[in-house]
Design an enzyme around this catalytic site. Structure first.
Site, PDB file in Angstrom:
ATOM      1  N   LEU A 136      30.276 -46.184  71.144  1.00 58.07           N
ATOM      2  CA  LEU A 136      31.005 -46.790  72.381  1.00 58.07           C
ATOM      3  C   LEU A 136      30.485 -45.779  73.665  1.00 58.07           C
ATOM      4  CD1 LEU A 136      34.070 -48.276  71.103  1.00 58.07           C
ATOM      5  CD2 LEU A 136      31.784 -50.091  71.174  1.00 58.07           C
ATOM      6  N   ASP A 137      30.323 -46.165  74.696  1.00 60.39           N
ATOM      7  CA  ASP A 137      30.082 -45.953  75.445  1.00 60.39           C
ATOM      8  C   ASP A 137      31.412 -44.627  76.350  1.00 60.39           C
ATOM      9  OD1 ASP A 137      27.534 -46.481  76.694  1.00 60.39           O
ATOM     10  OD2 ASP A 137      28.368 -47.963  78.630  1.00 60.39           O
ATOM     11  N   MET A 138      31.422 -43.899  76.352  1.00 57.23           N
ATOM     12  CA  MET A 138      32.044 -42.836  76.412  1.00 57.23           C
ATOM     13  C   MET A 138      33.588 -43.063  77.363  1.00 57.23           C
ATOM     14  SD  MET A 138      32.152 -39.097  79.012  1.00 57.23           S
ATOM     15  CE  MET A 138      33.874 -38.259  78.930  1.00 57.23           C
ATOM     16  N   THR A 161      33.777 -46.895  77.771  1.00 58.35           N
ATOM     17  CA  THR A 161      34.788 -47.628  77.539  1.00 58.35           C
ATOM     18  C   THR A 161      35.414 -47.532  75.681  1.00 58.35           C
ATOM     19  OG1 THR A 161      32.299 -48.777  77.752  1.00 58.35           O
ATOM     20  CG2 THR A 161      34.310 -49.786  75.862  1.00 58.35           C
TER      21      THR A 161
END
Length: 563
Positions: free
Chosen positions: A407-409, A411
């Site tokens: 997951l993106d940082m 998110t």
């Protein structure tokens, strides 16, 4: 002596109630200072009202030659202690480097008396000569003729070789037959005749090759007269272009707060690229700082904003503030900010320092966790703390790659973690085969257009922005396909709540698909890269379904967002 700073603009309103910034803006990640916001608003009012020059930003019905622009404002203090601001634009504006009220370029390559225009004219003349030669009908005719001759020569020689093979087989059969019917001198005479036929055929092949070589050489010689001139012109152009580029690099010299100067070439010589990228030094931030230093103005803070229609590839919103670009500006500004007290780089701070991973499910093979927002999935360039390092610390028996998907940082939400190599391989296979079902919930910054309906799909290919990583671009030529299905949950005035179902897993896919003008055209709330920075990115991986890699049992997890 420095000239009078004619670009220094006093504020039109009282500003005494605003405290001055303690340090200069860190230009690559910032919240604009209130005085910079006021300066930007005054500049934007001027852009809307002025009639001294014309530039189509795409804000009217005229869609011809639309070019949005990045502008910058810098809060400065003069030697008398008066506060004001400077304004700049990136690149050219209205086909000019100089416009009233804006700081000039660090070096004006378009000045009529400058070496650049004279040398560039010579290079353009070379380009025209090269184009004329490349398009010359006689050259095209000779090129086609040479290709036809080469093909005909190959066909003729191969045909003759085929004939030689057939005749060789025939002579072999003849020799076998003659050996049964002839003896001594008669057999020798017959053998000699057959050998002479073989030699004659080889000589015919030699002559055939020579004949075709002669024809080809004549055409090639004529074609070479064109190509030698063409190669000479191209070499001259290459050498002149390289010399002109190097001379330009030397002309772009940038001051810093200590009064030290560095050329563009020297600045980028210490980088991985070594050569400055196109447009380096033409952005607003270097122009503003250089002008301030030259005219003894003290830089206090700065901000940059986009004005006009967004470019087709990037996410840019009219009137919104953006940080300076990394590839072009970071090396230059790193030099120019020396001697200034600058805000610390927030990207070096670990935002996950006081956050914990919550385990939603656990067995001997895998974990399902809730990753908080602003928490890296894997160690980053400057911050090692991540899901990966925490799992290794908290589960010392875990082995293998561990991280199955990311997951993106920024998110939050559900992640499945493999505790051994075999589980990792089996889970990853499910992700590759797209048998894993994922659903995200997001709050979009505004009301979604009713013309889009209540649900739909977005297909916009993505690639990294080479000038401004980690941002992503929409690129139909070099991008990787990225597909997202979306569905409205609620339109609630200032924001729209949506479900997002990514079919692919590209970096920042959901963020770009939401924010891009060809997507939903609304950034996710709190998106510091593609929207307006807030307390957090309102994007959460709330639902995850997959098959247990060992038991084969279907697993489904859902965790509601906390926003």
């Amino acid at each position: 002596m420095p000239s009078i700073p004619t670009c220094f603009t006093p504020f039109n309103v009282a500003i005494d109630h605003h405290p001055l910034p303690e340090r200069f803006t860190f230009p690559f990640y910032y919240q604009p200072h209130p005085l910079c916001i006021m300066a930007a608003e005054e500049l934007q009012l001027h852009l809307n009202q002025q009639n001294e020059w014309q530039h189509n930003f795409g804000l009217t019905d005229d869609k011809h030659n639309v070019i949005g622009k990045m502008f910058g404002v810098m809060l400065v203090q003069n030697r008398q202690g008066e506060l004001g601001y400077l304004a700049a634009f990136s690149g050219k504006l209205a086909n000019n480097n100089h416009l009233p009220g804006f700081v000039p370029p660090v070096f004006d390559m378009l000045h009529q008396d400058d070496f650049f225009l004279a040398e560039n004219k010579i290079i353009n003349d070379l380009n025209q000569k090269i184009t004329l030669l490349q398009d010359n009908p006689k050259r095209h005719q000779l090129t086609a003729q040479l290709q036809e001759l080469n093909q005909a020569a190959i066909a003729a020689i191969e045909a003759h070789r085929g004939l030689m093979i057939e005749r060789r087989k025939h002579r072999k059969a003849q020799r076998a037959e003659l050996a049964l019917t002839l003896h001594n001198q008669d057999l020798q005479a017959a053998e000699l005749t057959l050998n002479q036929q073989s030699v004659a055929e080889k000589l015919q092949l030699r002559d055939l090759k020579l004949s075709w070589d002669t024809k080809i050489a004549a055409v090639k010689l004529e074609l070479d007269t064109f190509n030698k001139v063409l190669d000479s012109l191209k070499l001259d152009r290459k050498q002149r272009s390289s010399a002109l580029q190097q001379r330009l690099f030397d002309q772009y010299t940038f001051l810093n707060a200590n009064g030290a100067q560095k050329s563009l070439g020297d600045i980028f010589a210490a980088t991985v690229e070594r050569t400055p990228p196109a447009g380096a030094g033409e952005c607003a931030a270097p122009k503003l700082l250089h002008y301030a230093y030259r005219h003894s103005l003290t830089p206090l803070a700065m901000a940059e904003f986009w004005w006009g229609t967004p470019p087709k590839s990037q996410v840019r919103r009219h009137g919104q503030f953006y940080p300076a670009c990394l590839r072009k500006c970071q090396p230059i500004l790193s030099h120019m900010l020396e001697g200034l007290k600058v805000d610390p780089n927030p990207l070096l701070e670990n935002p996950a320092d006081d956050k914990q991973l919550t385990v939603i499910y656990q067995d001997e093979h895998l974990l399902v966790i809730n990753k908080p927002a602003e928490f890296l999935s894997v160690p980053g360039k400057n911050i090692s703390d991540s899901v990966h390092t925490r799992i290794i610390r908290d589960f010392p028996s875990a082995s293998g790659p561990i991280i199955v998907h990311r997951l993106d940082m920024s998110t939050s939400g559900l992640m499945v973690i493999a505790l051994n190599k075999q589980t990792h391989e089996l889970l990853q296979k499910q992700f590759i085969q797209r048998s894993v079902t994922k659903r995200y919930v997001a709050l979009l910054d505004g009301q979604l257009s009713t013309t889009l309906g209540d649900e739909g799909s977005i297909s916009l290919p993505l690639r990294g922005d080479l000038d401004d990583r980690p941002r992503q671009l929409v690129c139909h030529e070099h991008g990787k396909n990225a597909d997202t299905r979306w569905q409205i949950i609620a339109n609630q005035g200032e924001y729209t709540k949506v479900f997002l179902y990514p079919k692919t897993g590209r970096t920042h896919q959901l963020r770009v698909h939401c924010a891009h003008v060809q997507g939903l055209n609304l950034p996710i709330m709190g998106d510091d890269l593609y929207g307006v920075r807030g307390t957090r990115l309102h994007l959460h991986a709330e639902s995850l379904s997959f098959t247990h890699p060992v038991s084969g049992k279907p697993l489904h997890f859902q965790l509601d967002a906390d926003f």
